[in-house]
Design a protein around this motif. Structure first.
Motif, PDB file in Angstrom:
ATOM      1  N   LEU A 126     -25.174 -17.016  45.676  1.00 13.55           N
ATOM      2  CA  LEU A 126     -24.350 -16.865  44.471  1.00 13.55           C
ATOM      3  C   LEU A 126     -24.291 -18.219  43.782  1.00 13.55           C
ATOM      4  O   LEU A 126     -23.720 -19.170  44.307  1.00 13.55           O
ATOM      5  N   GLU A 127     -24.859 -18.305  42.615  1.00  8.20           N
ATOM      6  CA  GLU A 127     -25.035 -19.606  41.960  1.00  8.20           C
ATOM      7  C   GLU A 127     -24.809 -19.478  40.459  1.00  8.20           C
ATOM      8  O   GLU A 127     -25.532 -18.746  39.784  1.00  8.20           O
ATOM      9  N   THR A 128     -23.811 -20.181  39.939  1.00  4.56           N
ATOM     10  CA  THR A 128     -23.491 -20.179  38.506  1.00  4.56           C
ATOM     11  C   THR A 128     -23.474 -18.761  37.947  1.00  4.56           C
ATOM     12  O   THR A 128     -24.458 -18.283  37.404  1.00  4.56           O
ATOM     13  N   LEU A 129     -22.313 -18.134  38.038  1.00  6.75           N
ATOM     14  CA  LEU A 129     -22.204 -16.712  37.704  1.00  6.75           C
ATOM     15  C   LEU A 129     -21.209 -16.411  36.585  1.00  6.75           C
ATOM     16  O   LEU A 129     -20.943 -15.237  36.333  1.00  6.75           O
ATOM     17  N   GLY A 130     -20.659 -17.419  35.931  1.00  8.91           N
ATOM     18  CA  GLY A 130     -19.561 -17.140  35.018  1.00  8.91           C
ATOM     19  C   GLY A 130     -19.777 -17.432  33.554  1.00  8.91           C
ATOM     20  O   GLY A 130     -18.859 -17.253  32.746  1.00  8.91           O
ATOM     21  N   TYR A 131     -20.980 -17.869  33.155  1.00 14.80           N
ATOM     22  CA  TYR A 131     -21.198 -18.279  31.770  1.00 14.80           C
ATOM     23  C   TYR A 131     -22.057 -17.252  31.040  1.00 14.80           C
ATOM     24  O   TYR A 131     -23.178 -16.942  31.458  1.00 14.80           O
ATOM     25  N   PHE A 132     -21.525 -16.728  29.934  1.00 19.44           N
ATOM     26  CA  PHE A 132     -22.230 -15.711  29.153  1.00 19.44           C
ATOM     27  C   PHE A 132     -22.118 -16.035  27.670  1.00 19.44           C
ATOM     28  O   PHE A 132     -21.126 -16.603  27.214  1.00 19.44           O
ATOM     29  N   ASP A 133     -23.152 -15.655  26.916  1.00 20.64           N
ATOM     30  CA  ASP A 133     -23.148 -15.882  25.476  1.00 20.64           C
ATOM     31  C   ASP A 133     -23.912 -14.731  24.828  1.00 20.64           C
ATOM     32  O   ASP A 133     -25.103 -14.543  25.072  1.00 20.64           O
ATOM     33  N   ASP A 134     -23.216 -13.957  24.003  1.00 16.00           N
ATOM     34  CA  ASP A 134     -23.807 -12.767  23.397  1.00 16.00           C
ATOM     35  C   ASP A 134     -24.634 -13.069  22.150  1.00 16.00           C
ATOM     36  O   ASP A 134     -25.272 -12.169  21.601  1.00 16.00           O
ATOM     37  N   ARG A 135     -24.648 -14.293  21.699  1.00 19.53           N
ATOM     38  CA  ARG A 135     -25.398 -14.634  20.493  1.00 19.53           C
ATOM     39  C   ARG A 135     -26.911 -14.667  20.777  1.00 19.53           C
ATOM     40  O   ARG A 135     -27.333 -14.927  21.888  1.00 19.53           O
ATOM     41  N   LYS A 136     -27.671 -14.426  19.743  1.00 19.98           N
ATOM     42  CA  LYS A 136     -29.122 -14.531  19.861  1.00 19.98           C
ATOM     43  C   LYS A 136     -29.524 -15.990  20.088  1.00 19.98           C
ATOM     44  O   LYS A 136     -28.829 -16.911  19.674  1.00 19.98           O
ATOM     45  N   HIS A 137     -30.635 -16.157  20.768  1.00 22.85           N
ATOM     46  CA  HIS A 137     -31.258 -17.462  20.976  1.00 22.85           C
ATOM     47  C   HIS A 137     -30.397 -18.391  21.846  1.00 22.85           C
ATOM     48  O   HIS A 137     -30.494 -19.612  21.731  1.00 22.85           O
ATOM     49  N   THR A 138     -29.589 -17.818  22.704  1.00 28.63           N
ATOM     50  CA  THR A 138     -28.797 -18.620  23.644  1.00 28.63           C
ATOM     51  C   THR A 138     -29.393 -18.616  25.045  1.00 28.63           C
ATOM     52  O   THR A 138     -28.917 -19.348  25.911  1.00 28.63           O
ATOM     53  N   GLN A 139     -30.414 -17.836  25.255  1.00 30.59           N
ATOM     54  CA  GLN A 139     -31.058 -17.751  26.558  1.00 30.59           C
ATOM     55  C   GLN A 139     -32.445 -18.365  26.480  1.00 30.59           C
ATOM     56  O   GLN A 139     -33.252 -17.993  25.622  1.00 30.59           O
ATOM     57  N   ARG A 140     -32.723 -19.296  27.372  1.00 29.85           N
ATOM     58  CA  ARG A 140     -34.040 -19.926  27.443  1.00 29.85           C
ATOM     59  C   ARG A 140     -34.715 -19.571  28.766  1.00 29.85           C
ATOM     60  O   ARG A 140     -34.083 -19.061  29.683  1.00 29.85           O
ATOM     61  N   TYR A 141     -35.994 -19.898  28.858  1.00 36.11           N
ATOM     62  CA  TYR A 141     -36.795 -19.526  30.025  1.00 36.11           C
ATOM     63  C   TYR A 141     -37.766 -20.647  30.372  1.00 36.11           C
ATOM     64  O   TYR A 141     -38.122 -21.456  29.497  1.00 36.11           O
ATOM     65  N   PRO A 142     -38.239 -20.669  31.620  1.00 40.28           N
ATOM     66  CA  PRO A 142     -39.227 -21.692  31.990  1.00 40.28           C
ATOM     67  C   PRO A 142     -40.559 -21.500  31.278  1.00 40.28           C
ATOM     68  O   PRO A 142     -41.318 -22.456  31.112  1.00 40.28           O
ATOM     69  N   LEU A 143     -40.838 -20.272  30.856  1.00 39.98           N
ATOM     70  CA  LEU A 143     -42.038 -19.981  30.067  1.00 39.98           C
ATOM     71  C   LEU A 143     -41.597 -19.238  28.822  1.00 39.98           C
ATOM     72  O   LEU A 143     -40.938 -18.194  28.893  1.00 39.98           O
ATOM     73  N   GLY A 144     -41.964 -19.752  27.656  1.00 35.84           N
ATOM     74  CA  GLY A 144     -41.513 -19.195  26.390  1.00 35.84           C
ATOM     75  C   GLY A 144     -41.724 -17.702  26.210  1.00 35.84           C
ATOM     76  O   GLY A 144     -40.823 -16.999  25.724  1.00 35.84           O
ATOM     77  N   PRO A 145     -42.902 -17.166  26.563  1.00 40.51           N
ATOM     78  CA  PRO A 145     -43.139 -15.739  26.339  1.00 40.51           C
ATOM     79  C   PRO A 145     -42.175 -14.810  27.075  1.00 40.51           C
ATOM     80  O   PRO A 145     -42.072 -13.630  26.719  1.00 40.51           O
ATOM     81  N   LEU A 146     -41.478 -15.309  28.074  1.00 41.47           N
ATOM     82  CA  LEU A 146     -40.545 -14.460  28.810  1.00 41.47           C
ATOM     83  C   LEU A 146     -39.423 -13.939  27.923  1.00 41.47           C
ATOM     84  O   LEU A 146     -38.799 -12.918  28.243  1.00 41.47           O
ATOM     85  N   LYS A 147     -39.158 -14.604  26.820  1.00 42.84           N
ATOM     86  CA  LYS A 147     -38.085 -14.139  25.935  1.00 42.84           C
ATOM     87  C   LYS A 147     -38.412 -12.771  25.348  1.00 42.84           C
ATOM     88  O   LYS A 147     -37.506 -11.997  24.994  1.00 42.84           O
ATOM     89  N   ARG A 149     -33.977  -8.104  36.488  1.00 46.06           N
ATOM     90  CA  ARG A 149     -34.656  -8.365  37.747  1.00 46.06           C
ATOM     91  C   ARG A 149     -35.866  -9.241  37.463  1.00 46.06           C
ATOM     92  O   ARG A 149     -36.705  -8.913  36.629  1.00 46.06           O
ATOM     93  N   PHE A 150     -35.921 -10.378  38.169  1.00 40.41           N
ATOM     94  CA  PHE A 150     -36.960 -11.362  37.874  1.00 40.41           C
ATOM     95  C   PHE A 150     -37.660 -11.768  39.164  1.00 40.41           C
ATOM     96  O   PHE A 150     -37.020 -12.206  40.123  1.00 40.41           O
ATOM     97  N   LYS A 151     -38.965 -11.616  39.181  1.00 38.11           N
ATOM     98  CA  LYS A 151     -39.773 -12.005  40.335  1.00 38.11           C
ATOM     99  C   LYS A 151     -40.927 -12.861  39.838  1.00 38.11           C
ATOM    100  O   LYS A 151     -41.577 -12.518  38.833  1.00 38.11           O
ATOM    101  N   ALA A 152     -41.167 -13.977  40.518  1.00 33.27           N
ATOM    102  CA  ALA A 152     -42.173 -14.919  40.048  1.00 33.27           C
ATOM    103  C   ALA A 152     -42.708 -15.724  41.222  1.00 33.27           C
ATOM    104  O   ALA A 152     -42.136 -15.709  42.322  1.00 33.27           O
ATOM    105  N   PRO A 153     -43.787 -16.474  41.019  1.00 30.48           N
ATOM    106  CA  PRO A 153     -44.257 -17.383  42.071  1.00 30.48           C
ATOM    107  C   PRO A 153     -43.191 -18.423  42.384  1.00 30.48           C
ATOM    108  O   PRO A 153     -42.416 -18.827  41.509  1.00 30.48           O
ATOM    109  N   ALA A 154     -43.155 -18.881  43.615  1.00 31.33           N
ATOM    110  CA  ALA A 154     -42.131 -19.836  44.033  1.00 31.33           C
ATOM    111  C   ALA A 154     -42.222 -21.155  43.281  1.00 31.33           C
ATOM    112  O   ALA A 154     -41.231 -21.895  43.211  1.00 31.33           O
ATOM    113  N   TRP A 155     -43.387 -21.456  42.686  1.00 24.28           N
ATOM    114  CA  TRP A 155     -43.542 -22.734  41.986  1.00 24.28           C
ATOM    115  C   TRP A 155     -42.928 -22.718  40.591  1.00 24.28           C
ATOM    116  O   TRP A 155     -42.773 -23.768  39.970  1.00 24.28           O
ATOM    117  N   LEU A 156     -42.586 -21.551  40.064  1.00 27.59           N
ATOM    118  CA  LEU A 156     -42.027 -21.502  38.718  1.00 27.59           C
ATOM    119  C   LEU A 156     -40.678 -22.223  38.692  1.00 27.59           C
ATOM    120  O   LEU A 156     -39.802 -21.940  39.513  1.00 27.59           O
TER     121      LEU A 156
END
Length: 307
Positions: free
Chosen positions: A179-200, A239-246
């Motif tokens: 359980l790691e960092t579970l309390g921060y949410f933002d409903d606005r667009k463009h508030t979520q980023r990813y390690p790889l851009g296309p994931l958005k 649900r997110f599954k990826a190589p361990a190096w990501l």
């Protein structure tokens, strides 16, 4: 969940989508736990042992009050004492599911989301588990110390110490949930980023969900947990599954259970991929959403208690 720190065969009973737990999470209690953790005299990091110990004592007391069987797992690092705090529910013996959250912080900051929210969720889960008439297996709740730098990815992490002890004792572990960092949410667009851009394009740009993250090859436990948690939750779950190096996929305590061959998943609000106050003095309680943190706990109860 860590980034650079500038300071020194599972039995899961899947209910219908949005299944209701036997008891709802108490948002007042969640808030009280985070207040207690963020109100220590000094930030609860490895340099301030008194504050770390104050947090550990609080956690142990709350686990006992919830009806757990609390124990300590002490160890030393560089001549200094540190300790994990454990609480147990269900049968005394048999297969174990570990659910853990670290209680230390990175540097001189309050750590309301990282990781006061995870510890608060752990303590509220303990209270809810104590109200279950029967659990199908042993559940071990663990509050870890020394997850943060400079000890991240070392044998000094509390989760490494715990996972290693389980392996040495030959304990059958069905799986682990961090359980790691579970309390921060933002409903606005463009508030979520990813390690790889296309994931958005797959997961969206609104930071309004929790995610179950795991590596490829994580086994049956990871697949079942992610699927059942998503079905049980009354808030969006990705649900997110990826190589361990990501980058980010192994940035918490679950990585040490992988090291010892145990399946493990990360349940998170995605930390620094969303929360710009991560590892900053502005990571404070007023920025967190207790209602959605409570919903995350309720879904966890449904999954692990088979309710």
């Amino acid at each position: 969940m860590k980034r650079l720190c500038l300071a020194g065969g599972l039995l899961l009973l899947a209910g219908s989508a949005g299944a209701q737990p036997a008891q709802p999470a108490d948002t007042t209690r969640l808030r009280r736990h985070i207040v207690a953790l963020t109100s220590t005299p000094e930030p609860r990091n490895y340099l301030h042992e008194a504050s770390l110990n104050q947090a550990a004592d609080y956690i142990k007391g709350e686990l006992a009050a919830a009806g757990a069987r609390p124990t300590e797992q002490p160890y030393e690092v560089q001549g200094r004492p540190y300790r994990n705090i454990l609480g147990h529910f269900g049968p005394e013996t048999g297969p174990v599911i570990v659910i853990g959250a670290h209680y230390d912080v990175c540097g001189e900051q309050p750590g309301a989301d990282d990781n006061g929210s995870g510890v608060a969720a752990l303590l509220e889960l303990a209270r809810l588990l104590s109200r279950q008439p029967q659990l199908p297996y042993r559940i071990e709740l663990v509050a870890y110390t020394l997850e943060e730098p400079p000890f991240f990815r070392t044998r000094h992490m509390g989760s490494y110490v715990h996972a290693e002890a389980l392996r040495k004792a030959g304990v059958p572990v069905r799986g682990m949930v961090a359980l790691e960092t579970l309390g921060y949410f933002d409903d606005r667009k463009h508030t979520q980023r990813y390690p790889l851009g296309p994931l958005k394009w797959v997961y969206g740009t609104r930071g309004n969900y929790v995610t179950v993250a795991q590596k490829f090859g994580n086994g049956r436990f990871g697949r079942q947990f992610a699927r059942h948690y998503q079905r049980a939750a009354a808030l969006p779950v990705k649900r997110f599954k990826a190589p361990a190096w990501l980058p980010g996929i192994d940035f918490s305590d679950h990585l040490n259970y992988w090291h010892f061959g145990y399946p493990a998943v990360l349940l998170t609000d995605t930390a620094f991929y969303r929360n710009q106050h991560y590892h900053e003095p502005t990571d404070t309680l007023n920025r967190l959403d207790m209602r959605r943190l409570g919903l995350a706990v309720e879904a966890l109860l449904v999954v692990v208690a088979g309710r």
